[in-house]
Design a protein around this motif. Structure first.
Motif, short mmCIF file in Angstrom:
data_model
loop_
_atom_site.label_atom_id
_atom_site.label_comp_id
_atom_site.label_asym_id
_atom_site.label_seq_id
_atom_site.Cartn_x
_atom_site.Cartn_y
_atom_site.Cartn_z
N VAL A 11 6.93 -2.07 -0.76
CA VAL A 11 6.18 -2.55 -0.34
C VAL A 11 4.80 -1.78 0.15
CG1 VAL A 11 4.46 -4.26 0.40
CG2 VAL A 11 5.92 -5.24 -0.94
N ARG A 12 5.63 -1.39 1.86
CA ARG A 12 4.76 0.01 2.54
C ARG A 12 5.18 0.64 2.46
NH1 ARG A 12 8.88 -1.42 5.71
NH2 ARG A 12 7.92 -3.50 6.97
N GLU A 13 6.65 1.56 1.77
CA GLU A 13 5.99 2.41 1.04
C GLU A 13 4.83 2.96 0.17
OE1 GLU A 13 10.21 4.18 0.02
OE2 GLU A 13 10.71 3.38 2.08
N TYR A 14 4.55 2.22 -1.10
CA TYR A 14 4.23 1.88 -2.19
C TYR A 14 2.54 1.97 -1.43
CZ TYR A 14 1.46 1.48 -6.17
OH TYR A 14 0.71 1.88 -7.58
N LEU A 15 2.25 1.35 0.03
CA LEU A 15 0.78 1.12 0.13
C LEU A 15 0.35 1.96 0.88
CD1 LEU A 15 0.65 -2.84 1.76
CD2 LEU A 15 -0.71 -1.74 -0.51
N LEU A 16 1.17 2.86 1.51
CA LEU A 16 1.66 3.59 2.27
C LEU A 16 0.34 5.26 1.49
CD1 LEU A 16 3.53 3.85 4.62
CD2 LEU A 16 1.51 3.61 5.59
N ARG A 17 1.13 4.85 0.00
CA ARG A 17 -0.27 6.04 -0.92
C ARG A 17 -1.53 5.87 -0.71
NH1 ARG A 17 4.25 5.19 -6.32
NH2 ARG A 17 6.25 5.79 -5.47
N PHE A 18 -1.78 5.01 -0.56
CA PHE A 18 -3.18 5.04 -0.10
C PHE A 18 -4.23 4.88 0.77
CE2 PHE A 18 -1.67 2.43 -4.29
CZ PHE A 18 -2.54 2.59 -5.08
N TYR A 19 -4.39 6.32 0.82
CA TYR A 19 -4.50 6.47 2.33
C TYR A 19 -5.83 6.46 2.49
CZ TYR A 19 -8.69 9.71 0.09
OH TYR A 19 -8.90 10.38 -0.67
N GLN A 20 -6.93 5.38 1.90
CA GLN A 20 -7.69 4.95 1.74
C GLN A 20 -7.61 3.41 2.75
OE1 GLN A 20 -6.85 5.22 -0.54
NE2 GLN A 20 -7.73 4.02 -1.89
N LEU A 21 -6.62 2.95 2.59
CA LEU A 21 -6.29 1.81 3.17
C LEU A 21 -5.98 1.52 4.94
CD1 LEU A 21 -3.92 0.38 0.10
CD2 LEU A 21 -6.89 -0.14 0.52
N GLU A 22 -6.30 0.75 5.32
CA GLU A 22 -5.68 -0.18 6.55
C GLU A 22 -4.58 -1.14 6.80
OE1 GLU A 22 -7.92 -1.82 10.13
OE2 GLU A 22 -8.65 -0.53 9.76
N ILE A 23 -4.09 -0.48 6.97
CA ILE A 23 -3.00 -1.71 6.86
C ILE A 23 -2.37 -1.98 7.92
CG2 ILE A 23 -0.28 -2.04 5.59
CD1 ILE A 23 -1.25 0.51 3.48
N GLU A 24 -1.63 -3.53 7.69
CA GLU A 24 -1.47 -3.77 9.02
C GLU A 24 -0.38 -4.94 8.95
OE1 GLU A 24 -3.10 -7.38 12.03
OE2 GLU A 24 -4.29 -6.77 10.95
#
Length: 113
Positions: A11-24
């Motif tokens: 999940v983390r790796e997939y979400l990191l593809r979306f550079y515009q997202l702020e992920i916590e």
């Protein structure tokens, strides 16, 4: 209950593809929640994904393989579901569920702090 760390990594790796997202990341719901742009988006709970989606899609999504409603304290949470591993066995299915969560995130309400 421990959560699947390999699934959390996916999940983390997939979400990191979306550079515009702020992920916590936060431990909640006995698992690891991925907070996107300040809102709970997707969670890894045990071996399952816990997805947040537009509640109007519940009926159609409930027919998908691996779908389980989220029930806590005898209350069903609208706009949330668990997806068992059989439901995201393929990369295409995994991406479907994560994209569903990301797509709704922009419209989802924030929880009160």
């Amino acid at each position: 209950m421990a959560y699947n760390t390999q699934l959390a990594d996916m999940v983390r790796e997939y979400l990191l593809r979306f550079y515009q997202l702020e992920i916590e990341e936060k431990k909640m719901f006995q698992g690891l929640a991925f907070i996107v742009n300040g809102k709970m988006c997707v969670n890894v709970s045990g071996q399952n994904l816990m997805c947040r989606f537009d509640p109007v899609l519940t009926e159609s999504l409930s027919e998908k393989t691996g779908f389980l409603p989220v029930i806590m304290k005898k209350r069903q949470y609208k706009g949330y579901c668990y997806v068992e591993p059989v439901g995201f066995k393929s990369r295409q299915d995994f991406e479907f569920w994560i994209n569903l969560c990301i797509d709704f995130n922009g419209r989802a309400g924030s929880s009160k702090r």
